[in-house]
Design a protein around this motif. Sequence first.
Motif, PDB file in Angstrom:
ATOM      1  N   SER A 172       0.818  -1.217   0.000  1.00 65.07           N
ATOM      2  CA  SER A 172       0.000   0.000   0.000  1.00 65.07           C
ATOM      3  C   SER A 172       0.849   1.264   0.000  1.00 65.07           C
ATOM      4  O   SER A 172       0.374   2.338  -0.400  1.00 65.07           O
ATOM      5  N   ASN A 173       2.091   1.167   0.426  1.00 69.38           N
ATOM      6  CA  ASN A 173       2.961   2.340   0.513  1.00 69.38           C
ATOM      7  C   ASN A 173       3.793   2.553  -0.735  1.00 69.38           C
ATOM      8  O   ASN A 173       4.558   3.533  -0.809  1.00 69.38           O
ATOM      9  N   ILE A 174       3.694   1.665  -1.709  1.00 69.44           N
ATOM     10  CA  ILE A 174       4.424   1.840  -2.971  1.00 69.44           C
ATOM     11  C   ILE A 174       3.735   2.954  -3.752  1.00 69.44           C
ATOM     12  O   ILE A 174       2.564   2.843  -4.107  1.00 69.44           O
ATOM     13  N   GLN A 175       4.452   4.025  -4.006  1.00 67.73           N
ATOM     14  CA  GLN A 175       3.850   5.216  -4.600  1.00 67.73           C
ATOM     15  C   GLN A 175       3.752   5.096  -6.118  1.00 67.73           C
ATOM     16  O   GLN A 175       4.741   4.872  -6.812  1.00 67.73           O
ATOM     17  N   THR A 176       2.539   5.228  -6.635  1.00 65.47           N
ATOM     18  CA  THR A 176       2.285   5.157  -8.068  1.00 65.47           C
ATOM     19  C   THR A 176       0.958   5.843  -8.379  1.00 65.47           C
ATOM     20  O   THR A 176       0.078   5.920  -7.520  1.00 65.47           O
ATOM     21  N   GLU A 177       0.844   6.332  -9.600  1.00 65.91           N
ATOM     22  CA  GLU A 177      -0.405   6.968 -10.034  1.00 65.91           C
ATOM     23  C   GLU A 177      -1.395   5.951 -10.596  1.00 65.91           C
ATOM     24  O   GLU A 177      -2.512   6.309 -10.962  1.00 65.91           O
ATOM     25  N   SER A 178      -0.993   4.699 -10.640  1.00 70.83           N
ATOM     26  CA  SER A 178      -1.813   3.710 -11.344  1.00 70.83           C
ATOM     27  C   SER A 178      -3.154   3.463 -10.681  1.00 70.83           C
ATOM     28  O   SER A 178      -4.118   3.077 -11.356  1.00 70.83           O
ATOM     29  N   ILE A 179      -3.246   3.664  -9.375  1.00 71.56           N
ATOM     30  CA  ILE A 179      -4.529   3.432  -8.703  1.00 71.56           C
ATOM     31  C   ILE A 179      -5.570   4.432  -9.184  1.00 71.56           C
ATOM     32  O   ILE A 179      -6.706   4.067  -9.522  1.00 71.56           O
ATOM     33  N   ASP A 180      -5.204   5.708  -9.227  1.00 76.37           N
ATOM     34  CA  ASP A 180      -6.141   6.724  -9.723  1.00 76.37           C
ATOM     35  C   ASP A 180      -6.527   6.441 -11.169  1.00 76.37           C
ATOM     36  O   ASP A 180      -7.714   6.536 -11.535  1.00 76.37           O
ATOM     37  N   GLU A 181      -5.538   6.112 -11.993  1.00 80.77           N
ATOM     38  CA  GLU A 181      -5.826   5.813 -13.398  1.00 80.77           C
ATOM     39  C   GLU A 181      -6.786   4.633 -13.514  1.00 80.77           C
ATOM     40  O   GLU A 181      -7.718   4.652 -14.322  1.00 80.77           O
ATOM     41  N   THR A 182      -6.576   3.620 -12.680  1.00 80.44           N
ATOM     42  CA  THR A 182      -7.405   2.424 -12.727  1.00 80.44           C
ATOM     43  C   THR A 182      -8.839   2.726 -12.313  1.00 80.44           C
ATOM     44  O   THR A 182      -9.795   2.260 -12.951  1.00 80.44           O
ATOM     45  N   LEU A 183      -9.007   3.494 -11.259  1.00 78.34           N
ATOM     46  CA  LEU A 183     -10.353   3.832 -10.804  1.00 78.34           C
ATOM     47  C   LEU A 183     -11.104   4.645 -11.856  1.00 78.34           C
ATOM     48  O   LEU A 183     -12.318   4.474 -12.026  1.00 78.34           O
ATOM     49  N   GLN A 184     -10.395   5.513 -12.557  1.00 79.27           N
ATOM     50  CA  GLN A 184     -11.039   6.270 -13.630  1.00 79.27           C
ATOM     51  C   GLN A 184     -11.512   5.333 -14.747  1.00 79.27           C
ATOM     52  O   GLN A 184     -12.612   5.500 -15.276  1.00 79.27           O
ATOM     53  N   VAL A 185     -10.692   4.351 -15.087  1.00 75.67           N
ATOM     54  CA  VAL A 185     -11.079   3.381 -16.117  1.00 75.67           C
ATOM     55  C   VAL A 185     -12.290   2.569 -15.650  1.00 75.67           C
ATOM     56  O   VAL A 185     -13.243   2.355 -16.415  1.00 75.67           O
ATOM     57  N   ILE A 186     -12.265   2.134 -14.388  1.00 76.41           N
ATOM     58  CA  ILE A 186     -13.376   1.352 -13.843  1.00 76.41           C
ATOM     59  C   ILE A 186     -14.676   2.144 -13.903  1.00 76.41           C
ATOM     60  O   ILE A 186     -15.734   1.620 -14.276  1.00 76.41           O
ATOM     61  N   ALA A 187     -14.595   3.432 -13.536  1.00 74.18           N
ATOM     62  CA  ALA A 187     -15.787   4.285 -13.583  1.00 74.18           C
ATOM     63  C   ALA A 187     -16.285   4.436 -15.016  1.00 74.18           C
ATOM     64  O   ALA A 187     -17.499   4.344 -15.276  1.00 74.18           O
ATOM     65  N   GLU A 188     -15.371   4.656 -15.960  1.00 77.15           N
ATOM     66  CA  GLU A 188     -15.752   4.829 -17.357  1.00 77.15           C
ATOM     67  C   GLU A 188     -16.415   3.573 -17.915  1.00 77.15           C
ATOM     68  O   GLU A 188     -17.317   3.661 -18.759  1.00 77.15           O
ATOM     69  N   CYS A 189     -15.976   2.421 -17.441  1.00 73.84           N
ATOM     70  CA  CYS A 189     -16.516   1.143 -17.922  1.00 73.84           C
ATOM     71  C   CYS A 189     -17.746   0.691 -17.140  1.00 73.84           C
ATOM     72  O   CYS A 189     -18.330  -0.355 -17.452  1.00 73.84           O
ATOM     73  N   ASP A 190     -18.126   1.460 -16.128  1.00 75.07           N
ATOM     74  CA  ASP A 190     -19.305   1.181 -15.301  1.00 75.07           C
ATOM     75  C   ASP A 190     -19.251  -0.223 -14.699  1.00 75.07           C
ATOM     76  O   ASP A 190     -20.217  -0.992 -14.750  1.00 75.07           O
ATOM     77  N   VAL A 191     -18.095  -0.555 -14.123  1.00 78.98           N
ATOM     78  CA  VAL A 191     -17.918  -1.812 -13.401  1.00 78.98           C
ATOM     79  C   VAL A 191     -17.853  -1.483 -11.916  1.00 78.98           C
ATOM     80  O   VAL A 191     -17.306  -0.447 -11.521  1.00 78.98           O
ATOM     81  N   ALA A 192     -18.401  -2.345 -11.081  1.00 82.25           N
ATOM     82  CA  ALA A 192     -18.356  -2.133  -9.632  1.00 82.25           C
ATOM     83  C   ALA A 192     -17.093  -2.773  -9.051  1.00 82.25           C
ATOM     84  O   ALA A 192     -16.509  -3.680  -9.642  1.00 82.25           O
ATOM     85  N   ILE A 193     -16.676  -2.286  -7.912  1.00 87.24           N
ATOM     86  CA  ILE A 193     -15.630  -2.948  -7.140  1.00 87.24           C
ATOM     87  C   ILE A 193     -16.253  -3.456  -5.844  1.00 87.24           C
ATOM     88  O   ILE A 193     -17.258  -2.915  -5.380  1.00 87.24           O
ATOM     89  N   GLU A 194     -15.675  -4.492  -5.305  1.00 91.95           N
ATOM     90  CA  GLU A 194     -16.219  -5.050  -4.072  1.00 91.95           C
ATOM     91  C   GLU A 194     -15.437  -4.559  -2.864  1.00 91.95           C
ATOM     92  O   GLU A 194     -14.234  -4.318  -2.937  1.00 91.95           O
ATOM     93  N   ILE A 195     -16.149  -4.420  -1.734  1.00 92.09           N
ATOM     94  CA  ILE A 195     -15.482  -4.350  -0.442  1.00 92.09           C
ATOM     95  C   ILE A 195     -15.424  -5.786   0.035  1.00 92.09           C
ATOM     96  O   ILE A 195     -16.447  -6.418   0.291  1.00 92.09           O
ATOM     97  N   ASN A 196     -14.220  -6.314   0.082  1.00 94.17           N
ATOM     98  CA  ASN A 196     -13.966  -7.727   0.330  1.00 94.17           C
ATOM     99  C   ASN A 196     -13.344  -7.853   1.709  1.00 94.17           C
ATOM    100  O   ASN A 196     -12.245  -7.341   1.963  1.00 94.17           O
ATOM    101  N   THR A 197     -14.038  -8.537   2.616  1.00 97.47           N
ATOM    102  CA  THR A 197     -13.591  -8.574   4.014  1.00 97.47           C
ATOM    103  C   THR A 197     -12.640  -9.725   4.325  1.00 97.47           C
ATOM    104  O   THR A 197     -12.325  -9.968   5.489  1.00 97.47           O
ATOM    105  N   SER A 198     -12.143 -10.400   3.298  1.00 87.75           N
ATOM    106  CA  SER A 198     -11.257 -11.538   3.553  1.00 87.75           C
ATOM    107  C   SER A 198      -9.816 -11.133   3.854  1.00 87.75           C
ATOM    108  O   SER A 198      -9.002 -11.976   4.214  1.00 87.75           O
ATOM    109  N   GLY A 199      -9.501  -9.833   3.714  1.00 93.88           N
ATOM    110  CA  GLY A 199      -8.153  -9.396   4.056  1.00 93.88           C
ATOM    111  C   GLY A 199      -7.803  -9.700   5.500  1.00 93.88           C
ATOM    112  O   GLY A 199      -6.628  -9.875   5.840  1.00 93.88           O
TER     113      GLY A 199
END
Length: 268
Positions: A172-199
């Motif tokens: 989680s501490n590895i710094q990258t812009e890819s998370i923001d880019e990915t969330l934008q793509v997910i929103a554009e594609c209208d796909v949901a993400i899960e809150i997964n409690t198995s962590g």
Amino acid sequence: MKFDLHTHHNRCGHADGSIEDYIKAAIEKGLKIIGISDHSPYFAHSKDQAEPRIAMAKSEFPNYVNEILKLKEKYNGQIEVLLGVESDFFPEYAHIYQREYNKYTLDYLIGSIHRVKGVSIFNKKRWNGLSEQEKIEQKDEYYELIQQSARSRMFQVLGHIDAMKGYYPEFSNIQTESIDETLQVIAECDVAIEINTSGKTKDVGGWYPSDDILEKALFYGVNVTFGSDAHVPDRVGDEWDLVTKRLKDIGFKNWVYFKQKHQISVIL
């Protein structure tokens, strides 16, 4: 309305209990909807069951579907049972997986990345001896695959989108812009993400994704859903109330589930 879209059972080789055990557990815990979403077979592999401890055999998939449909009828009026699959996403084989899924009337598909560069995301050794730049490259590759899975339009839900931290919390501490880019793509594609409690069952503890990713997801307009990722019946609906409260605190007003691949919004 309480629901859980991410559950497994003994066909995958690393979960306990039958499908019916998970349905009964869901009823006992007051769920209105239970989704069964065991790991997809390795449809592109030459062997019928390439990884007996990871996924069911290809020949077993029709039996999986038929059993769920029978149990759906059996428990009609007590709980709604949804037919799902947690599908691996391999870009080069996506057409093979899609062809198999098109044979059935599925309620939803969860697309999950479990391997990056051929190595399990849960392999602790993958991080040994890597420079900071190499760690960034590994993380970027992971999120590039998630972006591709969203763009494939195969999936209604993307599974545990920061699960690479499972046995490597420093991820989680590895710094990258890819998370923001990915969330934008997910929103554009209208796909949901899960809150997964198995962590909570891994070294990292907590949930997938982390709160900062959920805050970004809200900002970008990404829909969310709930999945316990239960591999034992007792974990069905695990921490539903805590997740609901956390989402409200972050600012979410609703979340979604899927029926025959149609998105249904539920007020938190």
